[in-house]
Design an enzyme around this catalytic site. Structure first.
Site, PDB file in Angstrom:
ATOM      1  N   CYS A 141      71.265  50.191  46.701  1.00  0.00           N
ATOM      2  CA  CYS A 141      71.363  50.160  45.236  1.00  0.00           C
ATOM      3  C   CYS A 141      72.800  50.380  44.806  1.00  0.00           C
ATOM      4  CB  CYS A 141      70.546  51.288  44.623  1.00  0.00           C
ATOM      5  SG  CYS A 141      68.836  51.149  44.978  1.00  0.00           S
ATOM      6  N   THR A 204      67.116  43.562  52.962  1.00  0.00           N
ATOM      7  CA  THR A 204      67.282  42.115  52.753  1.00  0.00           C
ATOM      8  C   THR A 204      68.754  41.713  52.569  1.00  0.00           C
ATOM      9  OG1 THR A 204      66.917  42.499  50.404  1.00  0.00           O
ATOM     10  CG2 THR A 204      65.010  41.816  51.690  1.00  0.00           C
ATOM     11  N   GLY A 276      57.326  43.369  56.883  1.00  0.00           N
ATOM     12  CA  GLY A 276      57.289  43.205  55.431  1.00  0.00           C
ATOM     13  C   GLY A 276      56.701  41.884  55.000  1.00  0.00           C
TER      14      GLY A 276
HETATM   15  C1  LIG Z   1      58.899  41.851  47.786  1.00  0.00           C
HETATM   16  C2  LIG Z   1      59.752  42.819  48.563  1.00  0.00           C
HETATM   17  C3  LIG Z   1      59.985  44.087  48.030  1.00  0.00           C
HETATM   18  C4  LIG Z   1      60.779  45.002  48.744  1.00  0.00           C
HETATM   19  N1  LIG Z   1      60.968  46.262  48.233  1.00  0.00           N
HETATM   20  C5  LIG Z   1      61.671  47.179  48.944  1.00  0.00           C
HETATM   21  C6  LIG Z   1      61.831  48.528  48.480  1.00  0.00           C
HETATM   22  O1  LIG Z   1      61.284  48.924  47.437  1.00  0.00           O
HETATM   23  N2  LIG Z   1      62.586  49.378  49.225  1.00  0.00           N
HETATM   24  C7  LIG Z   1      63.179  48.995  50.404  1.00  0.00           C
HETATM   25  O2  LIG Z   1      63.846  49.801  51.055  1.00  0.00           O
HETATM   26  N3  LIG Z   1      63.005  47.730  50.890  1.00  0.00           N
HETATM   27  C8  LIG Z   1      62.285  46.826  50.198  1.00  0.00           C
HETATM   28  N4  LIG Z   1      62.112  45.559  50.696  1.00  0.00           N
HETATM   29  C9  LIG Z   1      62.714  45.184  52.001  1.00  0.00           C
HETATM   30  C10 LIG Z   1      61.681  45.248  53.129  1.00  0.00           C
HETATM   31  O3  LIG Z   1      61.127  46.555  53.257  1.00  0.00           O
HETATM   32  C11 LIG Z   1      62.324  44.827  54.487  1.00  0.00           C
HETATM   33  O4  LIG Z   1      63.409  45.676  54.757  1.00  0.00           O
HETATM   34  C12 LIG Z   1      62.833  43.385  54.464  1.00  0.00           C
HETATM   35  O5  LIG Z   1      62.004  42.556  53.692  1.00  0.00           O
HETATM   36  C13 LIG Z   1      62.984  42.797  55.873  1.00  0.00           C
HETATM   37  O6  LIG Z   1      61.765  42.780  56.575  1.00  0.00           O
HETATM   38  P1  LIG Z   1      60.760  41.485  56.587  1.00  0.00           P
HETATM   39  O7  LIG Z   1      61.595  40.308  56.944  1.00  0.00           O
HETATM   40  O8  LIG Z   1      59.697  41.837  57.585  1.00  0.00           O
HETATM   41  O9  LIG Z   1      60.220  41.377  55.184  1.00  0.00           O
HETATM   42  C14 LIG Z   1      61.325  44.633  49.996  1.00  0.00           C
HETATM   43  C15 LIG Z   1      61.077  43.351  50.519  1.00  0.00           C
HETATM   44  C16 LIG Z   1      60.292  42.453  49.830  1.00  0.00           C
HETATM   45  C17 LIG Z   1      60.020  41.090  50.435  1.00  0.00           C
END
Ligand SMILES: Cc1cc2nc3c(=O)[nH]c(=O)nc-3n(C[C@H](O)[C@H](O)[C@H](O)COP(=O)(O)O)c2cc1C
Length: 315
Positions: A141, A204, A276
């Site tokens: 953030c 991300t 995720g």
């Molecule tokens: C819709 C969405 C919301 C997310 N919200 C958060 C969040 O609130 N806090 C956080 O640390 N990461 C958040 N992330 C990141 C995920 O926890 C993860 O680190 C990232 O998507 C990579 O993993 P993946 O490829 O398996 O999704 C979010 C990801 C997505 C897709």
């Protein structure tokens, strides 16, 4: 007895542990993709997962960004949810009592803020709640005290926020690193030296998509976070780099959608993993991957999955 011979007689042991937390398997649902856990109760046997991370919580409730907030890309997804959440107090009062009744799984709470004081206050509120195994700090953030530079991209801000949280937290602190940096090894080391009990990565990548016909961005916020299989090779490299830079446990994530993906992250150094975006394509993905992991171990004669951590062979 060899692993292969043992595998014939008993079910493989999928359990892992890190920072004093025992999980029955390494599969953790990632923050922001699994609501507050309860939303998935009807589709996933929560008790089958190693654990889950609830969506990011802040000191005050937040309504998030205007739509459109999601866009599917080639092998990935863009999101700019804007950290919508009910706030730490409502979580402790309204969500946590129910989560405590879900037996046999571990609850992690993701926390974010825009100032060090935000993180401090949110953690103090959460300290009052029972049934949380550890805090996961989202440091992706903008630090409003430092003119908007992300906590997770500036080593000094990262050091300050992690030391602040470490002082007030009454539970283990997992620092979730941003991939939007030049040296992930440096940020991992800074988090460790500031007192992190573990690190998780990756969050991300900042990205965007545009509609060539309308010339408008696909996401109202214009830029968004890229996740899903598209980021997996970079996530693997970053987990590998981070794991070599620290002695504390590493939780890996980024594009995991199969049991083999889990094994790959463990081989490069992850003690556990988070999943995720896969839950967006299949809400049962986390549970299915646990079953697949069991089968993978049987097929490969692995009796104790945890032994794979850091097991990549270079020759
Ligand atoms: C819709 C969405 C919301 C997310 N919200 C958060 C969040 O609130 N806090 C956080 O640390 N990461 C958040 N992330 C990141 C995920 O926890 C993860 O680190 C990232 O998507 C990579 O993993 P993946 O490829 O398996 O999704 C979010 C990801 C997505 C897709």
């Amino acid at each position: 007895m060899t692993d292969a011979a043992q595998g014939l007689h008993s079910a493989p042991d999928l359990s892992v542990s890190f920072s004093g937390i025992q999980l029955k398997n390494p599969v953790i649902a990632a923050s922001g993709t699994f609501g507050y856990g309860a939303e998935f109760e009807d589709v996933v046997h929560l008790g089958k997962l190693g654990g889950f991370v609830v969506k990011g919580l802040s000191k005050e409730p937040m309504i998030g960004n205007p739509p459109p907030r999601l866009w599917e890309t080639a092998a990935g997804m863009l999101n700019a949810i804007g950290l919508q959440n009910i706030g730490a107090r409502a979580f402790v009062d309204e969500k946590l009592p129910h989560l405590r009744q879900i037996k046999n799984t571990v609850v992690f709470v993701n926390v974010f803020g825009y100032t060090r004081e935000d993180y401090e206050r949110t953690i103090q509120i959460l300290n009052e709640g029972e049934g949380i195994a550890a805090y996961e700090l989202n440091v992706s953030c903008p630090n409003t005290e430092q003119g908007g530079l992300q906590f997770g991209t500036d080593p000094r801000s990262l050091d300050e926020v992690v030391s602040t949280v470490r002082r007030v937290a009454q539970r283990p602190v997992i620092v979730k690193l941003s991939p939007n940096v030049t040296s992930i090894a440096q940020m991992a080391y800074v988090a460790q030296e500031a007192g992190a009990d573990a690190i998780s990565l990756i969050n991300t990548f900042v990205a965007m998509a545009i509609d060539a016909e309308t010339r408008r961005p696909r996401i109202a916020n214009v830029t968004a976070g890229l996740s899903g299989p598209a980021i997996k090779p970079i996530a693997l490299r970053m987990v590998y780099d981070a794991a070599h830079a620290v002695k504390i446990p590493v939780i890996g994530m980024g594009g995991i959608s199969t049991a083999t993906d889990v094994v790959e992250f463990m081989l490069v150094g992850a003690a556990a993993v988070e999943i995720g975006t896969a839950s967006y394509w299949d809400p049962c993905a986390t549970e299915k991957i646990v079953d697949e992991l069991q089968e993978w171990c049987v097929e490969h004669g692995i009796s104790r999955l945890a032994e794979l951590t850091g097991g990549m062979q270079l020759e």
